[in-house]
Write a protein that holds these residues in place. Structure first.
Motif, PDB file in Angstrom:
ATOM      1  N   ASP A   1      -5.043  16.310 -14.678  1.00 28.88           N
ATOM      2  CA  ASP A   1      -5.576  17.658 -15.445  1.00 28.88           C
ATOM      3  C   ASP A   1      -6.770  16.048 -16.580  1.00 28.88           C
ATOM      4  O   ASP A   1      -6.125  15.052 -16.145  1.00 28.88           O
ATOM      5  CB  ASP A   1      -4.249  17.747 -16.583  1.00 28.88           C
ATOM      6  N   PHE A   2      -8.029  15.932 -16.671  1.00 25.18           N
ATOM      7  CA  PHE A   2      -8.644  15.703 -18.062  1.00 25.18           C
ATOM      8  C   PHE A   2      -8.097  15.891 -19.192  1.00 25.18           C
ATOM      9  O   PHE A   2      -8.303  16.955 -19.455  1.00 25.18           O
ATOM     10  CB  PHE A   2     -10.003  16.194 -17.217  1.00 25.18           C
ATOM     11  N   VAL A   3      -8.166  14.721 -19.826  1.00 25.77           N
ATOM     12  CA  VAL A   3      -7.384  14.684 -21.010  1.00 25.77           C
ATOM     13  C   VAL A   3      -8.294  13.833 -22.380  1.00 25.77           C
ATOM     14  O   VAL A   3      -8.794  12.813 -21.866  1.00 25.77           O
ATOM     15  CB  VAL A   3      -6.271  14.138 -21.479  1.00 25.77           C
ATOM     16  N   ALA A   4      -8.706  14.074 -22.961  1.00 26.01           N
ATOM     17  CA  ALA A   4     -10.252  13.980 -23.965  1.00 26.01           C
ATOM     18  C   ALA A   4      -9.057  13.358 -25.108  1.00 26.01           C
ATOM     19  O   ALA A   4      -8.556  13.786 -25.610  1.00 26.01           O
ATOM     20  CB  ALA A   4     -11.290  15.163 -24.779  1.00 26.01           C
ATOM     21  N   ASP A   5      -9.958  11.780 -25.580  1.00 22.55           N
ATOM     22  CA  ASP A   5      -9.143  11.142 -26.242  1.00 22.55           C
ATOM     23  C   ASP A   5     -10.936  10.210 -27.072  1.00 22.55           C
ATOM     24  O   ASP A   5     -11.326  10.495 -26.994  1.00 22.55           O
ATOM     25  CB  ASP A   5      -8.616  10.315 -25.854  1.00 22.55           C
ATOM     26  N   GLU A   6     -10.368   9.354 -28.135  1.00 23.75           N
ATOM     27  CA  GLU A   6     -11.369   8.900 -28.652  1.00 23.75           C
ATOM     28  C   GLU A   6     -11.916   7.810 -27.167  1.00 23.75           C
ATOM     29  O   GLU A   6     -13.167   7.998 -28.260  1.00 23.75           O
ATOM     30  CB  GLU A   6     -10.564   8.124 -30.295  1.00 23.75           C
ATOM     31  N   LYS A   7     -11.662   7.298 -26.742  1.00 22.43           N
ATOM     32  CA  LYS A   7     -12.460   6.821 -25.660  1.00 22.43           C
ATOM     33  C   LYS A   7     -12.843   7.433 -24.658  1.00 22.43           C
ATOM     34  O   LYS A   7     -13.815   6.397 -24.007  1.00 22.43           O
ATOM     35  CB  LYS A   7     -11.844   5.520 -25.770  1.00 22.43           C
TER      36      LYS A   7
END
Length: 87
Positions: A28-34
């Motif tokens: 899965d791809f998880v979006a974060d602040e970076k």
């Protein structure tokens, strides 16, 4: 990495090897602040033989034919076969 028209990307081989990602793996791809991180949800799938053996162990002893033999159960399930003649 370039994204295809279908939104697909190729995970580099060294990353796949390091994270044990192979055909059938769940990621899965998880979006974060970076930006985004690739997260491996499950490692490389085992062979179909191993999957079947696991299934057999999991269901062993869970099916009750109420004393019928395999032939009796198949006849009960499918109905009598007219093409075999009398027994």
């Amino acid at each position: 990495m370039r994204v295809t028209e279908k939104g697909q990307v190729t995970i580099p081989k060294d990353i796949r090897d390091r994270l044990n990602i192979g055909p059938g793996s769940e990621v899965d791809f998880v979006a974060d602040e970076k930006g985004a991180r690739l997260v491996v949800l499950s490692g490389e799938k085992s062979s179909s033989h191993d999957d079947f053996a696991t299934w057999v162990r999991n269901v062993s002893g869970t099916f009750d034919t109420q004393g019928m033999t395999a032939d009796e159960y198949m006849e009960w399930l499918r109905g009598p076969r007219d093409d075999l003649g009398p027994r």
